[in-house]
Design a protein around this motif. Structure first.
Motif, PDB file in Angstrom:
ATOM      1  N   GLU A   1       0.390  23.376  13.294  1.00 13.58           N
ATOM      2  CA  GLU A   1      -0.402  22.222  12.435  1.00 13.58           C
ATOM      3  C   GLU A   1       0.369  21.653  11.285  1.00 13.58           C
ATOM      4  N   ASP A   2       1.464  22.027  11.127  1.00 14.15           N
ATOM      5  CA  ASP A   2       2.517  21.845  10.076  1.00 14.15           C
ATOM      6  C   ASP A   2       3.352  20.577  10.546  1.00 14.15           C
ATOM      7  N   ARG A   3       3.577  20.460  12.012  1.00 14.48           N
ATOM      8  CA  ARG A   3       4.782  19.599  12.476  1.00 14.48           C
ATOM      9  C   ARG A   3       4.398  18.247  12.399  1.00 14.48           C
ATOM     10  N   ASP A   4       3.135  17.617  12.516  1.00 11.08           N
ATOM     11  CA  ASP A   4       2.934  16.185  12.381  1.00 11.08           C
ATOM     12  C   ASP A   4       3.268  15.597  11.131  1.00 11.08           C
ATOM     13  N   GLN A   5       3.193  16.473  10.213  1.00 10.27           N
ATOM     14  CA  GLN A   5       3.708  15.874   8.810  1.00 10.27           C
ATOM     15  C   GLN A   5       4.902  16.440   8.106  1.00 10.27           C
ATOM     16  N   LEU A   6       5.632  16.877   9.205  1.00  7.44           N
ATOM     17  CA  LEU A   6       6.908  17.461   8.809  1.00  7.44           C
ATOM     18  C   LEU A   6       7.767  16.499   7.935  1.00  7.44           C
ATOM     19  N   PHE A   7       7.685  15.150   8.197  1.00  8.88           N
ATOM     20  CA  PHE A   7       8.495  14.166   7.505  1.00  8.88           C
ATOM     21  C   PHE A   7       7.694  13.218   6.711  1.00  8.88           C
ATOM     22  N   THR A   8       6.645  13.801   6.015  1.00 10.35           N
ATOM     23  CA  THR A   8       5.932  12.969   5.176  1.00 10.35           C
ATOM     24  C   THR A   8       6.085  13.483   3.845  1.00 10.35           C
ATOM     25  N   ARG A   9       6.565  12.433   2.861  1.00 14.35           N
ATOM     26  CA  ARG A   9       6.998  12.788   1.567  1.00 14.35           C
ATOM     27  C   ARG A   9       5.902  13.546   0.902  1.00 14.35           C
ATOM     28  N   PHE A  10       6.458  14.667   0.270  1.00 14.44           N
ATOM     29  CA  PHE A  10       5.931  15.660  -0.725  1.00 14.44           C
ATOM     30  C   PHE A  10       4.968  16.513  -0.020  1.00 14.44           C
TER      31      PHE A  10
ATOM     32  N   ARG B   1       0.864  -1.219   0.046  1.00 13.73           N
ATOM     33  CA  ARG B   1      -0.020  -0.135   0.001  1.00 13.73           C
ATOM     34  C   ARG B   1       1.060   1.230   0.050  1.00 13.73           C
ATOM     35  N   MET B   2       1.981   1.420   0.879  1.00 14.17           N
ATOM     36  CA  MET B   2       2.914   2.322   0.701  1.00 14.17           C
ATOM     37  C   MET B   2       3.400   2.587  -0.668  1.00 14.17           C
ATOM     38  N   ARG B   3       3.727   1.549  -1.211  1.00 18.19           N
ATOM     39  CA  ARG B   3       4.733   1.328  -2.663  1.00 18.19           C
ATOM     40  C   ARG B   3       3.736   2.240  -3.495  1.00 18.19           C
ATOM     41  N   GLN B   4       2.337   1.728  -3.370  1.00 20.00           N
ATOM     42  CA  GLN B   4       1.366   2.175  -4.491  1.00 20.00           C
ATOM     43  C   GLN B   4       1.032   3.668  -4.198  1.00 20.00           C
ATOM     44  N   GLN B   5       1.009   4.293  -3.137  1.00 18.20           N
ATOM     45  CA  GLN B   5       0.666   5.678  -2.387  1.00 18.20           C
ATOM     46  C   GLN B   5       1.851   6.337  -3.249  1.00 18.20           C
ATOM     47  N   PHE B   6       3.026   5.639  -2.734  1.00 18.20           N
ATOM     48  CA  PHE B   6       4.330   6.661  -3.434  1.00 18.20           C
ATOM     49  C   PHE B   6       4.259   6.660  -4.628  1.00 18.20           C
ATOM     50  N   ILE B   7       3.827   5.693  -5.510  1.00 16.74           N
ATOM     51  CA  ILE B   7       3.959   5.564  -6.992  1.00 16.74           C
ATOM     52  C   ILE B   7       2.843   6.644  -7.507  1.00 16.74           C
ATOM     53  N   SER B   8       1.517   6.604  -6.832  1.00 15.55           N
ATOM     54  CA  SER B   8       0.484   7.509  -7.150  1.00 15.55           C
ATOM     55  C   SER B   8       1.060   8.932  -6.753  1.00 15.55           C
ATOM     56  N   THR B   9       1.526   9.140  -5.663  1.00 16.66           N
ATOM     57  CA  THR B   9       2.059  10.684  -5.382  1.00 16.66           C
ATOM     58  C   THR B   9       3.150  11.065  -6.356  1.00 16.66           C
ATOM     59  N   VAL B  10       3.954  10.313  -6.691  1.00 15.76           N
ATOM     60  CA  VAL B  10       5.303  10.653  -7.640  1.00 15.76           C
ATOM     61  C   VAL B  10       4.520  11.019  -8.780  1.00 15.76           C
ATOM     62  N   ASN B  11       3.776  10.296  -9.336  1.00 16.37           N
ATOM     63  CA  ASN B  11       3.174  10.390 -10.597  1.00 16.37           C
ATOM     64  C   ASN B  11       2.476  11.699 -10.744  1.00 16.37           C
ATOM     65  N   HIS B  12       1.555  12.120  -9.376  1.00 16.19           N
ATOM     66  CA  HIS B  12       0.887  13.509  -9.573  1.00 16.19           C
ATOM     67  C   HIS B  12       1.994  14.762  -9.473  1.00 16.19           C
ATOM     68  N   GLU B  13       2.978  14.559  -8.644  1.00 19.78           N
ATOM     69  CA  GLU B  13       4.033  15.473  -8.247  1.00 19.78           C
ATOM     70  C   GLU B  13       4.707  15.782  -9.776  1.00 19.78           C
ATOM     71  N   LEU B  14       5.173  14.593 -10.457  1.00 20.35           N
ATOM     72  CA  LEU B  14       5.935  14.761 -11.598  1.00 20.35           C
ATOM     73  C   LEU B  14       4.891  15.616 -12.739  1.00 20.35           C
ATOM     74  N   ARG B  15       3.647  15.232 -12.587  1.00 19.68           N
ATOM     75  CA  ARG B  15       2.971  15.796 -13.624  1.00 19.68           C
ATOM     76  C   ARG B  15       2.941  17.409 -13.682  1.00 19.68           C
ATOM     77  N   ASN B  16       2.895  17.862 -12.471  1.00 18.99           N
ATOM     78  CA  ASN B  16       2.754  19.337 -12.353  1.00 18.99           C
ATOM     79  C   ASN B  16       3.986  20.254 -12.865  1.00 18.99           C
ATOM     80  N   PRO B  17       5.105  19.917 -12.745  1.00 22.45           N
ATOM     81  CA  PRO B  17       6.087  20.692 -13.329  1.00 22.45           C
ATOM     82  C   PRO B  17       6.170  20.436 -14.926  1.00 22.45           C
TER      83      PRO B  17
END
Length: 311
Positions: free
Chosen positions: A248-257, A55-71
């Motif tokens: 409010e940002d500290r809990d996700q400070l080390f979350t990718r993207f 599930r983490m792998r699939q979520q990472f791939i999905s997030t990477v796909n989204h983040e790469l599409r923007n630039p």
């Protein structure tokens, strides 16, 4: 667990209920008992960790796909617009379009580099034969590398250490990534004319959780992460005079993207640097702590099990 009317010799994947009421993912295998086809043997294997990793792998791939599409989309749109309206644009408008394309290309490069570094870290976890890495020299090298950027923002970068060469066993690229990301973030988030301080030295965490620095070179309020076991550590700190991190940002400070409020600012970044730092520290048995207050700057302190000193 009740299994109904499944053929013998097959494997099933389903959810099972633990005694504590939580669900787990499990593989069930049905087979005849050796020498007696009137009896059936059922075995169960907990595969929750495999499913979680998938599930983490699939979520990472999905997030990477989204983040790469923007630039990529931004570069394509800007290039198309520049080509279509080139003859009607002024030199300043063309220059602005080119600068925007260049900015998006830098974002794309940063994302790709972050992904490659994460992949290399996963591969290095399977390797051995690490060498001694001089950490004072590493800090000085990264500071020198960032000097042009620091100077361009009229910032002051000060290094504080005890003069001894502390060494750690590992891969030099790992420790360079730690210093580069922490100092690079401090540079980006500290306003023009601000100050950045980097500290390095030994510290001991005792059984009661108290900290003794050797010598006390660090910024005020040095604290070790709660789950860090007692022992001697090499500690690195980076303190900036930036805007600080909202609660409010500290809990996700080390979350990718995830970049919190900076996502909607002009400050460049991908949200991969701090998660990568944390992953590297974890691979070496280390931890990172953050102290920050709004409008009062931030201090990142990383802790690594101590190696040897050289005079």
């Amino acid at each position: 667990i009740h299994i109904v009317a499944h053929s013998v010799g097959t494997m099933l994947t389903m959810e099972a209920l633990r005694k504590d009421g939580n669900l787990l993912d499990a593989d069930f295998a049905l087979a005849y008992a050796p020498g007696d086809e009137r009896r059936t043997v059922c075995s169960m294997r907990d595969i929750s960790h495999f499913r979680a990793a998938e599930r983490m792998r699939q979520q990472f791939i999905s997030t990477v796909n989204h983040e790469l599409r923007n630039p990529v989309a931004a570069i394509s749109l800007l290039a198309s617009s520049t080509t279509r309206h080139y003859d009607r644009m002024t030199d300043d408008q063309r220059r602005q379009q080119i600068n925007q394309i260049n900015d998006q290309a830098k974002v794309l490069t940063e994302i790709l580099n972050g992904i490659l570094e994460i992949s290399r870290l996963d591969a290095r976890r399977q390797e051995s034969g690490h060498a001694e890495v001089p950490m004072k020299a590493m800090l000085q090298s990264v500071a020198l590398e960032l000097k042009p950027t620091v100077n361009s923002r009229r910032q002051v970068l000060r290094l504080h250490h005890d003069g001894r060469e502390h060494t750690l066993m590992g891969e030099a690229v790992d420790f360079r990534i730690i210093w580069r990301n922490l100092l690079g973030n401090a540079n980006k988030y500290t306003p023009k004319g601000g100050a950045i301080d980097a500290y390095m030295g030994r510290a001991t965490k005792t059984e009661d959780g108290s900290i003794t620095a050797e010598p006390p070179l660090f910024a005020e309020g040095l604290a070790a992460p709660d789950k860090l076991p007692p022992g001697r550590y090499l500690v690195g700190q980076v303190r900036d005079t930036g805007p600080g991190i909202p609660p409010e940002d500290r809990d996700q400070l080390f979350t990718r993207f995830v970049r919190g409020w900076a996502q909607n600012s002009s400050i460049p970044g991908t949200g991969l640097g701090l998660p990568l730092v944390r992953d590297i520290l974890s691979a070496y048995g280390g931890e990172i702590a953050v102290h920050s207050e709004p409008r009062a700057g931030s201090t990142f302190s990383f802790w690594l099990p101590a190696g040897k000193d050289k005079d």
